[in-house]
Motif scaffolding. Structure first.
Motif, PDB file in Angstrom:
ATOM      1  N   GLN A 260       0.836  -1.205   0.000  1.00  0.00           N
ATOM      2  CA  GLN A 260       0.000   0.000   0.000  1.00  0.00           C
ATOM      3  C   GLN A 260       0.873   1.257   0.000  1.00  0.00           C
ATOM      4  OE1 GLN A 260      -3.759   0.432   1.401  1.00  0.00           O
ATOM      5  NE2 GLN A 260      -4.016  -1.595   2.313  1.00  0.00           N
ATOM      6  N   THR A 261       2.007   1.205   0.681  1.00  0.00           N
ATOM      7  CA  THR A 261       2.928   2.346   0.671  1.00  0.00           C
ATOM      8  C   THR A 261       3.440   2.616  -0.738  1.00  0.00           C
ATOM      9  OG1 THR A 261       3.617   1.929   2.950  1.00  0.00           O
ATOM     10  CG2 THR A 261       5.103   3.235   1.589  1.00  0.00           C
ATOM     11  N   GLN A 262       3.621   1.555  -1.531  1.00  0.00           N
ATOM     12  CA  GLN A 262       4.089   1.695  -2.901  1.00  0.00           C
ATOM     13  C   GLN A 262       2.977   2.085  -3.868  1.00  0.00           C
ATOM     14  OE1 GLN A 262       5.888  -2.056  -3.838  1.00  0.00           O
ATOM     15  NE2 GLN A 262       7.502  -1.866  -2.285  1.00  0.00           N
ATOM     16  N   GLY A 263       1.770   2.234  -3.373  1.00  0.00           N
ATOM     17  CA  GLY A 263       0.661   2.665  -4.224  1.00  0.00           C
ATOM     18  C   GLY A 263      -0.205   1.549  -4.754  1.00  0.00           C
ATOM     19  N   TRP A 264       0.085   0.295  -4.374  1.00  0.00           N
ATOM     20  CA  TRP A 264      -0.731  -0.819  -4.846  1.00  0.00           C
ATOM     21  C   TRP A 264      -2.001  -0.944  -4.021  1.00  0.00           C
ATOM     22  CZ3 TRP A 264       0.854  -2.799  -9.305  1.00  0.00           C
ATOM     23  CH2 TRP A 264       2.214  -2.746  -9.628  1.00  0.00           C
ATOM     24  N   ARG A 265      -3.077  -1.353  -4.671  1.00  0.00           N
ATOM     25  CA  ARG A 265      -4.316  -1.679  -3.990  1.00  0.00           C
ATOM     26  C   ARG A 265      -4.618  -3.143  -4.250  1.00  0.00           C
ATOM     27  NH1 ARG A 265      -2.663   1.967  -1.946  1.00  0.00           N
ATOM     28  NH2 ARG A 265      -3.534   4.053  -1.660  1.00  0.00           N
ATOM     29  N   MET A 266      -5.306  -3.790  -3.316  1.00  0.00           N
ATOM     30  CA  MET A 266      -5.405  -5.245  -3.363  1.00  0.00           C
ATOM     31  C   MET A 266      -6.804  -5.740  -3.045  1.00  0.00           C
ATOM     32  SD  MET A 266      -1.916  -5.466  -1.222  1.00  0.00           S
ATOM     33  CE  MET A 266      -2.295  -3.809  -0.657  1.00  0.00           C
ATOM     34  N   ARG A 267      -7.132  -6.911  -3.605  1.00  0.00           N
ATOM     35  CA  ARG A 267      -8.318  -7.682  -3.236  1.00  0.00           C
ATOM     36  C   ARG A 267      -7.850  -9.114  -3.019  1.00  0.00           C
ATOM     37  NH1 ARG A 267     -13.120  -5.636  -5.101  1.00  0.00           N
ATOM     38  NH2 ARG A 267     -14.026  -7.006  -3.514  1.00  0.00           N
ATOM     39  N   SER A 268      -8.242  -9.736  -1.926  1.00  0.00           N
ATOM     40  CA  SER A 268      -7.698 -11.056  -1.591  1.00  0.00           C
ATOM     41  C   SER A 268      -8.765 -11.985  -1.041  1.00  0.00           C
ATOM     42  CB  SER A 268      -6.574 -10.920  -0.545  1.00  0.00           C
ATOM     43  OG  SER A 268      -5.562 -10.047  -0.995  1.00  0.00           O
ATOM     44  N   GLY A 269      -8.625 -13.254  -1.352  1.00  0.00           N
ATOM     45  CA  GLY A 269      -9.550 -14.271  -0.858  1.00  0.00           C
ATOM     46  C   GLY A 269      -8.949 -15.655  -1.032  1.00  0.00           C
ATOM     47  N   SER A 505      -7.707  -5.800   0.972  1.00  0.00           N
ATOM     48  CA  SER A 505      -6.330  -5.706   1.449  1.00  0.00           C
ATOM     49  C   SER A 505      -5.588  -6.945   0.973  1.00  0.00           C
ATOM     50  CB  SER A 505      -6.288  -5.613   2.973  1.00  0.00           C
ATOM     51  OG  SER A 505      -6.606  -6.866   3.549  1.00  0.00           O
ATOM     52  N   PHE A 506      -4.341  -7.097   1.397  1.00  0.00           N
ATOM     53  CA  PHE A 506      -3.575  -8.281   1.039  1.00  0.00           C
ATOM     54  C   PHE A 506      -3.999  -9.484   1.876  1.00  0.00           C
ATOM     55  CE2 PHE A 506       0.161 -11.045   0.694  1.00  0.00           C
ATOM     56  CZ  PHE A 506       0.397 -10.983  -0.682  1.00  0.00           C
ATOM     57  N   ILE A 507      -4.666  -9.235   2.970  1.00  0.00           N
ATOM     58  CA  ILE A 507      -5.099 -10.303   3.864  1.00  0.00           C
ATOM     59  C   ILE A 507      -6.383 -10.914   3.309  1.00  0.00           C
ATOM     60  CG2 ILE A 507      -5.855 -10.854   6.195  1.00  0.00           C
ATOM     61  CD1 ILE A 507      -4.188  -8.387   7.084  1.00  0.00           C
ATOM     62  N   PRO A 508      -6.386 -12.218   2.983  1.00  0.00           N
ATOM     63  CA  PRO A 508      -7.558 -12.832   2.351  1.00  0.00           C
ATOM     64  C   PRO A 508      -8.797 -12.802   3.243  1.00  0.00           C
ATOM     65  CG  PRO A 508      -5.619 -14.232   2.096  1.00  0.00           C
ATOM     66  CD  PRO A 508      -5.264 -13.171   3.093  1.00  0.00           C
ATOM     67  N   LYS A 509      -9.931 -12.704   2.578  1.00  0.00           N
ATOM     68  CA  LYS A 509     -11.210 -12.717   3.270  1.00  0.00           C
ATOM     69  C   LYS A 509     -11.687 -14.155   3.420  1.00  0.00           C
ATOM     70  CE  LYS A 509     -15.941 -10.876   2.764  1.00  0.00           C
ATOM     71  NZ  LYS A 509     -16.802 -10.016   1.905  1.00  0.00           N
ATOM     72  N   GLU A 510     -12.051 -14.526   4.633  1.00  0.00           N
ATOM     73  CA  GLU A 510     -12.584 -15.860   4.868  1.00  0.00           C
ATOM     74  C   GLU A 510     -14.102 -15.818   4.784  1.00  0.00           C
ATOM     75  OE1 GLU A 510     -12.673 -18.982   4.487  1.00  0.00           O
ATOM     76  OE2 GLU A 510     -10.910 -19.345   5.736  1.00  0.00           O
ATOM     77  N   ILE A 511     -14.686 -16.867   4.250  1.00  0.00           N
ATOM     78  CA  ILE A 511     -16.134 -16.946   4.107  1.00  0.00           C
ATOM     79  C   ILE A 511     -16.626 -18.279   4.648  1.00  0.00           C
ATOM     80  CG2 ILE A 511     -16.178 -15.448   2.073  1.00  0.00           C
ATOM     81  CD1 ILE A 511     -16.506 -17.999   0.369  1.00  0.00           C
ATOM     82  N   GLU A 512     -17.918 -18.373   4.892  1.00  0.00           N
ATOM     83  CA  GLU A 512     -18.527 -19.640   5.276  1.00  0.00           C
ATOM     84  C   GLU A 512     -18.764 -20.477   4.024  1.00  0.00           C
ATOM     85  OE1 GLU A 512     -19.144 -20.764   8.289  1.00  0.00           O
ATOM     86  OE2 GLU A 512     -18.352 -18.952   9.250  1.00  0.00           O
ATOM     87  N   GLY A 513     -18.607 -21.781   4.147  1.00  0.00           N
ATOM     88  CA  GLY A 513     -18.904 -22.651   3.013  1.00  0.00           C
ATOM     89  C   GLY A 513     -17.743 -22.751   2.040  1.00  0.00           C
TER      90      GLY A 513
END
Length: 541
Positions: A260-269, A505-513
């Motif tokens: 994020q400091t380098q200007g990158w944006r992220m989506r993670s799962g 963010s870089f941290i993946p999103k956890e979901i049910e199922g």
């Protein structure tokens, strides 16, 4: 006394014979009847016993000889099935999986001879001799055990075989070989998900960048570069294994801040890989084809299918297409015609002069360095796929990140420095968690450095694991899932991705199922590139 000893010896021989021909039932039995199944002789063994009984009749001695390859083949198949069930959670197919012996032998010996026609013929001859030898030894045991059985036992033995075929077809070799057994012997996702480490990151609001209006071959991404980084053994166990998750929390938080400091944006799962513990090529092909490839037969059939995949999409758009795969030694013309890259960088194409490090011979940072130096001279848009290898089992020798990329040179820098060693090997290890985490950390650090050094500001990057690490690094209850990250400095691209299973963010999103299948990645990229709606369910490229 001699009679009792003879009886005891026969019982021991019988028990060993049952184990050697049916131990696959000890590993995640598809019928759910538990380890006791191993005490039942497989129907094929009973049928062969009948052949041996009949071979004692005059004129039928040939039935005894027929039993030799059958018994040897059963023993080899049982070993393969047990191995595949334990490490890969799949069934073993001798018709296709034995073709991989050349690659395995080359990997273990460090020579490409076994991949040649001569090497393949020699391996085939050695395997045939082994089957006959094992069959001969087993037939002697079985003749000894069945010596007291008369022909009156034949109907009873066949009845036992028939009952097993009817009641537990999923545990009968003939049915498994014919595809009648369970494809996956352990579920991909369990009803009760393991506890997940609580990793959190701020949900950041990002501005929308306006792209100047012009004609693009791929208007959704304005003909920007696309990079896919596939990390070896980068799995969901980072979040579900107590030995991994504390280190993972620190690693993910640091990478999130750095990018994020380098200007990158992220989506993670997470996405669900078709493979577990190995056979990375099934996952790699699933990513490119949009087909969830669970077995070797399907993988082998695709190059001759005449179908299209995501490489065709970028070829039509005029992209330069690179595959950097140091774990691969060669590919035939049909395979190259199906996966349409302009340049293939395989094991011996990197001009690496350093020491052998892990499965792919060279550190991940070096293969990225060579790739980046090649791509930076191009004026065409780039579609690049990098299959990283440094986090490959046995997690024994792991490189260290070199901050100054110019020092990498031809790789000889690794002869005297920048290597970590762990007390692990192919069969066991006292430092598996430490070696595994060091490998994943190194691969991710190398990618982060590559993004900053070589990847254009308007590019889209994807980082994804190929499969979970093998047991015991992964838990027996592990899912098939792997992390996936979408990274760009153009936040408006990322807003078009699904919200239901991706974080911001870089941290993946956890979901049910269940997590979505890995094959869906190809269609997410297609729709992003073409600017299509997420509701588009077409499966064509």
């Amino acid at each position: 006394m001699n009679s009792r000893l003879k009886t005891l010896t026969s019982v021991v021989f019988l028990f060993l014979l049952l184990i050697m021909t049916g131990s696959f039932r000890l590993v995640a039995p598809g019928a759910g009847l538990g380890a006791g199944l191993v005490l039942l002789p497989i129907p094929e063994l009973l049928v062969i016993t009948v052949l041996l009984i009949l071979s004692r009749r005059e004129g039928f001695a040939w039935l005894g000889w027929l039993s030799l390859p059958l018994l040897g083949g059963i023993l080899v198949w049982n070993g393969g099935e047990s191995f595949y069930r334990y490490f890969y959670r799949e069934s073993f197919s001798p018709f296709s999986d034995l073709q991989l012996l050349g690659g395995l032998a080359s990997m273990l010996t460090g020579t490409g001879f076994w991949m040649s026609r001569a090497g393949g013929l020699l391996l085939g001859l050695l395997l045939f001799i082994l089957v006959l030898l094992l069959g001969y030894l087993l037939s002697r045991w079985l003749k000894r055990i069945s010596a007291g059985l008369g022909r009156s036992w034949i109907p009873g033995l066949l009845l036992v075989a028939l009952v097993q075929v009817v009641l537990i077809p999923g545990e009968v070799p003939a049915f498994i070989l014919a595809g009648g057994g369970p494809r996956t012997v352990m579920p991909a996702v369990y009803a009760e998900e393991p506890a997940v480490v609580a990793l959190t990151a701020p949900e950041t609001e990002t501005e929308t960048e306006i792209i100047p209006s012009r004609q693009y071959a791929l208007p959704g991404i304005a003909d920007a570069d696309v990079h896919i980084f596939i990390i070896e053994s980068y799995g969901h166990t980072l979040f579900t294994n107590q030995a991994h998750r504390e280190a993972a929390e620190e690693l993910y938080s640091a990478l999130d801040r750095e990018l994020q400091t380098q200007g990158w944006r992220m989506r993670s799962g997470f996405m669900r890989s078709p493979a577990f513990g190995g056979r990375s090529w099934l996952a790699d092909a699933s990513i490119l084809t949009g087909i969830q490839i669970h077995d070797q037969e399907l993988y082998d059939s695709l190059p001759a299918s005449g179908g299209r995949n995501i490489t065709h999409l970028f070829e039509d758009a005029g992209y330069f297409r690179l595959l950097a795969a140091p774990g691969t030694r060669q590919a035939d013309d049909q395979w190259r015609s199906f996966y349409r890259f302009d340049r293939y960088l395989f094991r011996y194409d990197f001009d690496y002069q350093g020491p052998f490090v892990s499965f792919g011979a060279m550190p991940d940072q070096f293969l990225l360095y060579r790739s980046g130096e090649l791509l930076k001279t191009l004026e065409r848009p780039v579609f690049a796929v990098y299959t990283l290898v440094s986090s490959h089992v046995p997690f024994e020798v792991i490189p260290e990140y070199v901050p100054d990329w110019e020092l990498l040179g031809d790789g000889r820098i690794f002869e005297d420095a920048y290597l970590q060693r762990f007390n692990n090997n192919w069969l066991s290890g006292n430092e598996y968690p430490e070696g595994f985490m060091a490998g994943i950390t190194y691969s991710l650090e190398s990618i982060a450095g590559y993004l900053e050094r070589y990847v254009a500001d308007d590019a889209l990057a994807v980082i994804i694991g190929d499969h979970q690490p093998r047991i015991p690094i992964s838990e027996r209850s592990s899912t098939y899932s792997v992390p996936v990250h979408f990274i760009s400095r153009r936040p408006e691209l990322l807003t078009k991705l699904p919200d239901d299973y991706l974080s911001t963010s870089f941290i993946p999103k956890e979901i049910e199922g269940e997590h979505p299948e890995m094959a869906e990645l190809a269609f997410l990229l297609r729709d992003l590139a073409r600017g299509r709606s997420a509701a588009d369910t077409s499966r064509a490229f």
